[in-house]
Motif scaffolding. Structure first.
Motif, PDB file in Angstrom:
ATOM      1  N   PRO A   1       9.776   6.040  10.457  1.00 55.63           N
ATOM      2  CA  PRO A   1       8.575   6.736  10.006  1.00 55.63           C
ATOM      3  C   PRO A   1       8.192   6.306   8.587  1.00 55.63           C
ATOM      4  N   LEU A   2       6.897   6.336   8.337  1.00 53.51           N
ATOM      5  CA  LEU A   2       6.363   6.095   6.997  1.00 53.51           C
ATOM      6  C   LEU A   2       6.240   7.457   6.326  1.00 53.51           C
ATOM      7  N   GLN A   3       6.876   7.605   5.190  1.00 52.29           N
ATOM      8  CA  GLN A   3       6.899   8.888   4.492  1.00 52.29           C
ATOM      9  C   GLN A   3       5.985   8.847   3.274  1.00 52.29           C
ATOM     10  N   PRO A   4       5.461  10.003   2.867  1.00 54.03           N
ATOM     11  CA  PRO A   4       4.648  10.040   1.644  1.00 54.03           C
ATOM     12  C   PRO A   4       5.414   9.402   0.478  1.00 54.03           C
ATOM     13  N   GLY A   5       4.725   8.544  -0.256  1.00 58.39           N
ATOM     14  CA  GLY A   5       5.347   7.825  -1.363  1.00 58.39           C
ATOM     15  C   GLY A   5       5.882   6.460  -0.984  1.00 58.39           C
ATOM     16  N   ASP A   6       6.031   6.183   0.311  1.00 60.04           N
ATOM     17  CA  ASP A   6       6.485   4.861   0.746  1.00 60.04           C
ATOM     18  C   ASP A   6       5.394   3.823   0.486  1.00 60.04           C
ATOM     19  N   THR A   7       5.830   2.613   0.211  1.00 62.55           N
ATOM     20  CA  THR A   7       4.915   1.484   0.046  1.00 62.55           C
ATOM     21  C   THR A   7       5.123   0.527   1.204  1.00 62.55           C
ATOM     22  N   LEU A   8       4.063   0.303   1.957  1.00 58.24           N
ATOM     23  CA  LEU A   8       4.108  -0.569   3.130  1.00 58.24           C
ATOM     24  C   LEU A   8       3.508  -1.917   2.775  1.00 58.24           C
ATOM     25  N   ARG A   9       4.178  -2.986   3.177  1.00 55.58           N
ATOM     26  CA  ARG A   9       3.611  -4.336   3.036  1.00 55.58           C
ATOM     27  C   ARG A   9       3.706  -5.007   4.393  1.00 55.58           C
ATOM     28  N   LEU A  10       2.870  -6.016   4.601  1.00 55.39           N
ATOM     29  CA  LEU A  10       2.754  -6.634   5.915  1.00 55.39           C
ATOM     30  C   LEU A  10       3.067  -8.120   5.842  1.00 55.39           C
TER      31      LEU A  10
ATOM     32  N   TYR B   1       0.864  -1.176   0.000  1.00 56.20           N
ATOM     33  CA  TYR B   1       0.000   0.000   0.000  1.00 56.20           C
ATOM     34  C   TYR B   1       0.900   1.225   0.000  1.00 56.20           C
ATOM     35  N   THR B   2       0.744   2.086  -1.011  1.00 51.23           N
ATOM     36  CA  THR B   2       1.536   3.299  -1.108  1.00 51.23           C
ATOM     37  C   THR B   2       0.748   4.457  -0.520  1.00 51.23           C
ATOM     38  N   VAL B   3       1.344   5.128   0.450  1.00 52.87           N
ATOM     39  CA  VAL B   3       0.675   6.238   1.129  1.00 52.87           C
ATOM     40  C   VAL B   3       1.029   7.552   0.429  1.00 52.87           C
ATOM     41  N   SER B   4       0.023   8.376   0.213  1.00 53.54           N
ATOM     42  CA  SER B   4       0.231   9.650  -0.479  1.00 53.54           C
ATOM     43  C   SER B   4       0.387  10.797   0.524  1.00 53.54           C
ATOM     44  N   LYS B   5       0.967  11.890   0.047  1.00 56.84           N
ATOM     45  CA  LYS B   5       1.125  13.074   0.893  1.00 56.84           C
ATOM     46  C   LYS B   5      -0.232  13.580   1.368  1.00 56.84           C
ATOM     47  N   SER B   6      -1.218  13.605   0.477  1.00 61.09           N
ATOM     48  CA  SER B   6      -2.541  14.114   0.872  1.00 61.09           C
ATOM     49  C   SER B   6      -3.168  13.243   1.957  1.00 61.09           C
ATOM     50  N   GLU B   7      -2.958  11.917   1.896  1.00 63.48           N
ATOM     51  CA  GLU B   7      -3.470  11.025   2.944  1.00 63.48           C
ATOM     52  C   GLU B   7      -2.796  11.302   4.283  1.00 63.48           C
TER      53      GLU B   7
ATOM     54  N   SER C   1      11.591  19.402  11.976  1.00 60.19           N
ATOM     55  CA  SER C   1      11.335  18.389  12.999  1.00 60.19           C
ATOM     56  C   SER C   1      12.467  17.369  13.047  1.00 60.19           C
ATOM     57  N   VAL C   2      12.395  16.497  14.003  1.00 58.46           N
ATOM     58  CA  VAL C   2      13.367  15.405  14.136  1.00 58.46           C
ATOM     59  C   VAL C   2      13.363  14.507  12.892  1.00 58.46           C
ATOM     60  N   PHE C   3      12.243  14.513  12.138  1.00 53.62           N
ATOM     61  CA  PHE C   3      12.120  13.663  10.956  1.00 53.62           C
ATOM     62  C   PHE C   3      12.661  14.328   9.697  1.00 53.62           C
ATOM     63  N   GLY C   4      12.793  15.644   9.707  1.00 55.27           N
ATOM     64  CA  GLY C   4      13.325  16.352   8.549  1.00 55.27           C
ATOM     65  C   GLY C   4      12.350  16.470   7.392  1.00 55.27           C
ATOM     66  N   GLY C   5      11.111  16.094   7.617  1.00 52.70           N
ATOM     67  CA  GLY C   5      10.099  16.173   6.568  1.00 52.70           C
ATOM     68  C   GLY C   5       8.804  15.553   7.040  1.00 52.70           C
ATOM     69  N   LEU C   6       7.811  15.643   6.187  1.00 53.89           N
ATOM     70  CA  LEU C   6       6.477  15.128   6.485  1.00 53.89           C
ATOM     71  C   LEU C   6       6.514  13.607   6.672  1.00 53.89           C
ATOM     72  N   VAL C   7       5.861  13.114   7.716  1.00 50.11           N
ATOM     73  CA  VAL C   7       5.766  11.674   7.974  1.00 50.11           C
ATOM     74  C   VAL C   7       4.347  11.330   8.412  1.00 50.11           C
ATOM     75  N   ALA C   8       3.952  10.101   8.153  1.00 48.36           N
ATOM     76  CA  ALA C   8       2.641   9.617   8.584  1.00 48.36           C
ATOM     77  C   ALA C   8       2.633   9.415  10.090  1.00 48.36           C
ATOM     78  N   SER C   9       1.490   9.630  10.684  1.00 53.38           N
ATOM     79  CA  SER C   9       1.295   9.299  12.087  1.00 53.38           C
ATOM     80  C   SER C   9       1.536   7.800  12.277  1.00 53.38           C
ATOM     81  N   GLY C  10       2.075   7.434  13.408  1.00 52.92           N
ATOM     82  CA  GLY C  10       2.214   6.004  13.706  1.00 52.92           C
ATOM     83  C   GLY C  10       0.867   5.306  13.723  1.00 52.92           C
ATOM     84  N   TRP C  11      -0.172   6.046  14.145  1.00 49.76           N
ATOM     85  CA  TRP C  11      -1.511   5.460  14.170  1.00 49.76           C
ATOM     86  C   TRP C  11      -2.032   5.237  12.757  1.00 49.76           C
TER      87      TRP C  11
END
Length: 147
Positions: A90-99, A18-24, A47-57
């Motif tokens: 952190p999960l960043q916009p454009g990253d693809t997460l698999r489980l 699943y690829t997460v977008s910046k708008s999401e 921030s400590v992340f140096g850019g936009l990141v998804a919430s852990g939740w």
């Protein structure tokens, strides 16, 4: 349909990605976790992340979606708990997460012979195979009808 009896400790399933977008990321952050590194691209740079990141939740919610999509053939009745939740990267916009999901424990219900419990270890990894999130979850699973 797979029932409690059909599943073994050690079984592993891998989800699609699943690829997460910046708008999401921004929308989720504004609604549920309004910290600047989730909602404001400029502020996130400092921030400590140096850019936009998804919430852990949000990362956990994406894992839930992947888990449900990857286990539609299992007779799950309900989740009963999550343990050892960790956010590794952190999960960043454009990253693809698999489980990746592994059955690590299995036990019949003491109070209801129509169900059992499965405990699973989940690992969410990004497109570079880096560990982003990990946790263990326990769910109630329907057993096969017995006469």
């Amino acid at each position: 349909m797979q029932f409690y009896e059909d599943i073994s400790v050690g079984d592993v399933r891998e989800s699609s990605g699943y690829t997460v977008s910046k708008s999401e990321v921004v929308e989720f952050g504004e609604k549920y976790d309004p910290q600047p590194f989730h909602t404001d691209e400029e502020a996130a740079k400092d921030s400590v992340f140096g850019g936009l990141v998804a919430s852990g939740w949000q990362t956990a919610a994406i894992c839930m979606r992947l888990n449900v999509e990857n286990s539609e053939d299992i007779a799950t009745q309900a989740g009963v708990g999550v343990d050892n939740l960790r956010w590794h990267l952190p999960l960043q916009p454009g990253d693809t997460l698999r489980l990746r999901t592994e059955i690590i424990d299995k036990r019949p219900s003491d109070s209801d012979p129509s169900r059992g419990y499965l405990t699973t270890r989940h690992e969410g990894r990004n497109q570079d195979d880096e560990l982003v999130i990990s946790y263990e979850a326990t769910a109630m699973i329907r057993r096969k009808a017995t006469e």
